[in-house]
Enzyme design. Structure first.
Site, PDB file in Angstrom:
ATOM      1  N   SER C  94       0.861  -4.950   6.993  1.00  0.00           N
ATOM      2  CA  SER C  94       1.298  -3.618   6.554  1.00  0.00           C
ATOM      3  C   SER C  94       1.403  -2.751   7.801  1.00  0.00           C
ATOM      4  O   SER C  94       0.471  -2.028   8.154  1.00  0.00           O
ATOM      5  CB  SER C  94       0.293  -2.991   5.577  1.00  0.00           C
ATOM      6  OG  SER C  94       0.287  -3.688   4.368  1.00  0.00           O
ATOM      7  N   LYS C 169       6.420  -0.165   1.568  1.00  0.00           N
ATOM      8  CA  LYS C 169       5.013  -0.383   1.210  1.00  0.00           C
ATOM      9  C   LYS C 169       4.186   0.876   1.474  1.00  0.00           C
ATOM     10  O   LYS C 169       3.359   1.281   0.649  1.00  0.00           O
ATOM     11  CB  LYS C 169       4.427  -1.559   1.990  1.00  0.00           C
ATOM     12  CG  LYS C 169       2.912  -1.610   1.959  1.00  0.00           C
ATOM     13  CD  LYS C 169       2.348  -2.945   1.620  1.00  0.00           C
ATOM     14  CE  LYS C 169       0.829  -2.896   1.579  1.00  0.00           C
ATOM     15  NZ  LYS C 169       0.294  -2.684   0.248  1.00  0.00           N
ATOM     16  N   LYS C 238      -4.819   4.399   6.676  1.00  0.00           N
ATOM     17  CA  LYS C 238      -3.831   3.857   7.626  1.00  0.00           C
ATOM     18  C   LYS C 238      -2.435   3.866   7.014  1.00  0.00           C
ATOM     19  O   LYS C 238      -1.467   4.301   7.635  1.00  0.00           O
ATOM     20  CB  LYS C 238      -4.208   2.418   8.016  1.00  0.00           C
ATOM     21  CG  LYS C 238      -3.199   1.764   8.972  1.00  0.00           C
ATOM     22  CD  LYS C 238      -3.266   0.246   8.923  1.00  0.00           C
ATOM     23  CE  LYS C 238      -2.809  -0.272   7.550  1.00  0.00           C
ATOM     24  NZ  LYS C 238      -2.631  -1.720   7.457  1.00  0.00           N
TER      25      LYS C 238
END
Ligand SMILES: NC(=O)C1=CN([C@@H]2O[C@H](COP(=O)(O)OP(=O)(O)OC[C@H]3O[C@@H](n4cnc5c(N)ncnc54)[C@H](OP(=O)(O)O)[C@@H]3O)[C@@H](O)[C@H]2O)C=CC1
Ligand SMILES: NC(=O)C1=CN([C@@H]2O[C@H](COP(=O)(O)OP(=O)(O)OC[C@H]3O[C@@H](n4cnc5c(N)ncnc54)[C@H](OP(=O)(O)O)[C@@H]3O)[C@@H](O)[C@H]2O)C=CC1
Ligand SMILES: NC(=O)C1=CN([C@@H]2O[C@H](COP(=O)(O)OP(=O)(O)OC[C@H]3O[C@@H](n4cnc5c(N)ncnc54)[C@H](OP(=O)(O)O)[C@@H]3O)[C@@H](O)[C@H]2O)C=CC1
Lengths: 296, 296, 296, 296
Positions: C94, C169, C238
């Site tokens: 990711s 995402k 994050k």
């Protein structure tokens, strides 16, 4: 105006009423705390009354300075029946303009005029009779109130019709609270970067980042960890609530102000009651993971 | 330091370089705009170079003042090969501390020292040599830079190691931008309530709501609808981006600052390029449904 | 594609690599933890390599699934010299779209294609080979990657060019985080009003307030005070950072998202490391002065 | 309960009253719009009354569904004198819990019980008698109201004492509005990055970013640029105001919710009256500099 009923002799009211006595007005005080009015008479002078109605009876002018407009409404309900036409009510509480207008309308129906006159300057300037006073009401009423106000304050700002002084005061505190919060966050970022917070305050004060808070609060009450300038966190949160309430009542969306109020209110919740307003820096510190000043 | 290469003679750089010439330094200028350096020599004096490398060759000190750190990095890449050990690079761009530290590390590997020295005061004080300068770097290097800086500015604030001047400058502008935005929203609420905005500014200035913006911007550039104080909206948004970037890099969550940057950035998007930073009030006005000042 | 180098066999990578082995690919694994690759070979099969370069040498395809794009860049630097033209790099981290595009450009210069393919579904669905995969890259490269991806996931969403899977995402997680935070605040207001929080969740789920969080998280992990759905707070913060970074890089001011990220980041700071992402409710609780669920 | 006075036959009230008629109740309708009640009798049946008092006289149950609690209070003042002890007032307005409690207290003093029962499902489900109804009040009163409510809705959620249904409804809309706004911002970032907005909605719906808005609003009313789902922007902003008012009255600071309300309110100000609530996306678009959907 010769005789003044003075309702609410707390932190602010006591020294303000004392200045009225000193200026030669015939002052009758009363307060919710039992025995407080009698103490005032002993220590300062004037007369004591058992309650607002007794104090207000026959007075030329009634001054109120109680915590919020809720108490002002209570007082108004008690004194309305005894006020004679032509009496002037001067509400010096940092109150809600909307509620104040309702109270004023009720009194007006009885021929009693009202002005609002919240103050700025804190206890020290209340003692020296040096307050800044923001007033709202009819010009003729403000003219009548003038000698009374001049016994307590030096600068008197006419802001508009009834409630305007309170709106101005709340909005002033909004700007003050916003500048405080923004400065604290900037100090936190800077300190984590490696800047010295006290040095930063100096640079802000020499630059476009200067605010009342950078001049009078950051070093004195935050970096020193003293948190004791005499203005309570509850009172600041109350004032921010009033400012935002004026925003809602006037249909004025203001995202930045809304977040400001909410973070101040959150700091009150997180810290609990009884703190100085500068202690709100501690919620910002918690979120930022950094303590400002020496004792990290 | 006797010979100075001066890279970037734009709005700020031109008058600053001129002050260096006046102070007796041997100045070689260069700029991306063709013919600009030659014009400087004709109008002011000094020498012109075709590019940064030519200008920097043999110079004791290289001053850079270009739009962003991206251009500083470009310049550094060009001049690095020609700099002799002991040269001092003084970056006066309002740049990004992180990038500046990278550039400084590259130069340090070649024995070239760098300090950052962004300025405050705008074109007027650039002309009078009256800038406030926030500097970062090693003390020895800052001592060396001192005579050069004193030819351009009067107050020099040592903030810490390399990049610290730029961090301080960005954070100052964050506080400035926050005070501006908060004040505008308060004026909007007040005006919709019925207060006079100019009167409000007076009261703020006499009270705890005083900020640099209430003193120097609201009446002058917003209520007047002039929106022309000489500091561009793009530059302010860039500086807020830097301030928040420092916040992210140091892991310092700051909700109020984040919203502040975003609303300023949104005002740039909504208004488009080429506006003065005070014009950002117009997004707040649109959201509040109220125009500040006379032409309602 | 027959031979696959698999870099990073952590919580997610291990079961994913195991599925590749099961599907008949010739898999060579490597990991930063010493001895980890050897353990994989013993327990699952395939081959072990001492480092990324050794693993990648001669592979048709290199899969990376490491914590952040920083580690992907490190790996890419190590393997670039040994990759033969026509190798396909599949980054399942990711990661940050911007950094990924830089890495892809470097590899492209050597004739090596890259796609990004971050996953959704957590460890359980990694084990069952049931992941949702959001992919970005050239169609021809995605066609090539397809058999490899289908060994690990069931739904594959082509989002656009390289980095697009990672952008998608991060933005999905932004929406998820926003719905979570908003729902928690609403539950807090409701509970303080006197509503039952569990009952509220039922009503939300039957009404327009339904979100993934109201369905799968509020009762299960917050009201139960378990805070253990398996997705860490650091990882969520994050991802929010990546989403907002995409916003900055594309010049897209988004005030609500900015505040969302900042409050999540603040909850990480206030709670410290090692917490589940649902534990972020505790900062909201602190600000609201109320604990959700039974143990008030 | 046999006879029902139905006050307010607007978009929602008309079909709801029609369902009561169909269910066999003896219904007397009235509305502020002249001639509207007569039209209802002609088209649907029942009886018409000239005003609330006439309608309520002798009724077993009075249903109110008017825009806001302000109108409910007006109606209550008119009908209170004519209500006999034991009458049940069912307020189906999406109203303010605080005001509703005041009204209920006034009625209780006259021996008249009140419950609140705001609805969810919009005009379509009002027509099919399929509404979700969130109710607050005493259990005995809710039992009495049950047959009336079941003629209009299928799922009835008991939320607590009087006002609880309205609090729940407002908080549900807060969560809905937050999910909408967050999704719109994410779509804007994604589209500027290069993602296809419709594709993004698909991925959100398959992932943790799923919300009621991603399922039912983004493609249908925003990407299509139709902005016409039948729920007005003014009504949504009113409901957000109620949700935040409950937050203030319960001393529950909620920064994210506060910003949410303010941005929705700002979109109403910026767009003006008469828009669908999904049109609020247009303020986000203005701030982001991007139009969602085809016609960029
Ligand atoms: N402190 C400061 O620095 C400043 C305060 N203000 C504002 O001035 C106002 C007063 O503040 P402050 O003096 O600090 O507050 P205090 O609480 O010290 O004083 C208020 C006094 O009013 C009394 N009181 C309350 N209700 C009644 C009533 N119904 N009848 C008679 N007396 C009553 C209180 O008694 P009891 O304690 O028994 O309730 C108390 O003695 C507030 O609106 C505040 O926001 C403005 C500027 C600065
Ligand atoms: N204006 C102000 O009031 C203030 C500005 N600042 C800061 O000072 C810095 C400069 O601002 P300002 O002078 O207004 O900006 P300008 O755009 O007026 O000047 C920058 C100059 O640098 C030139 N330049 C750009 N890239 C290069 C390069 N690679 N090599 C050589 N020359 C180059 C530009 O040429 P070209 O135009 O062809 O690109 C231009 O002439 C900014 O960081 C700003 O934020 C700080 C305080 C106040
Ligand atoms: N529309 C929707 O999709 C939904 C609406 N709601 C809620 O339902 C309530 C009603 O909404 P809706 O039907 O759309 O609104 P409308 O404005 O269509 O209907 C309200 C009706 O009440 C009448 N009215 C207003 N004041 C009085 C009064 N004092 N005495 C008698 N009649 C009066 C109005 O007349 P006039 O027009 O002359 O003022 C109008 O006909 C609102 O609280 C809304 O938030 C809840 C869920 C969905």
């Amino acid at each position: 105006i010769q005789t003044v009923a003075f309702i609410g002799i707390g932190n602010m009211g006591w020294p303000m009423a004392a200045n009225l006595v000193k200026a030669g007005f015939e002052v009758t005080v009363c307060d919710a705390r039992p025995g407080h009015a009698a103490r005032f008479v002993t220590e300062v002078g004037g007369h004591a009354a058992a309650g607002p109605a007794e104090a207000a009876k026959g007075a030329d002018c009634v001054v109120t300075i109680v915590p919020t407009s809720t108490q002002v409404a209570d007082v108004a309900a008690l004194i309305a029946p005894v006020l004679s036409k032509g009496t002037l009510v001067v509400d010096m509480t940092s109150g809600q303009p909307g509620k104040t207008r309702e109270i004023a309308a009720d009194l007006a129906a009885r021929g009693v005029a009202m002005v609002d006159a919240p103050v700025s300057g804190g206890v020290p300037r209340a003692k020296t009779g040096d307050l800044a006073i923001m007033v709202g009401g009819e010009d003729a009423d403000l003219d009548r109130a003038d000698p009374v106000l001049r016994a307590m304050g030096t600068s008197i700002h006419r802001c508009g019709s009834i409630g305007a002084g309170q709106a101005m005061k709340a909005l002033n505190n909004l700007v003050s609270a916003g500048g405080f919060l923004m400065g604290i966050e900037a100090l936190l970022i800077g300190q984590r970067f490696g800047l010295d917070a006290a040095k930063m305050v100096d640079v802000l004060n020499a630059s476009s980042g200067m605010t009342n808070s950078s001049q009078k609060k950051f070093k004195q009450y935050v970096l020193s960890r003293r948190f004791d300038d005499g203005f309570g966190l509850e009172l600041m949160v109350k004032d921010l609530g009033i400012a935002l309430e004026v925003g809602r009542e006037t249909n004025t969306p203001t995202p930045f102000s809304a977040l400001c109020r909410e973070l101040w209110a959150a700091s009150l919740t997180a810290l609990g009651p009884g703190h100085n307003h500068t202690a709100s820096a501690q919620l910002s510190e918690k979120m930022a993971g950094e303590i400002l000043g020496g004792n990290k």
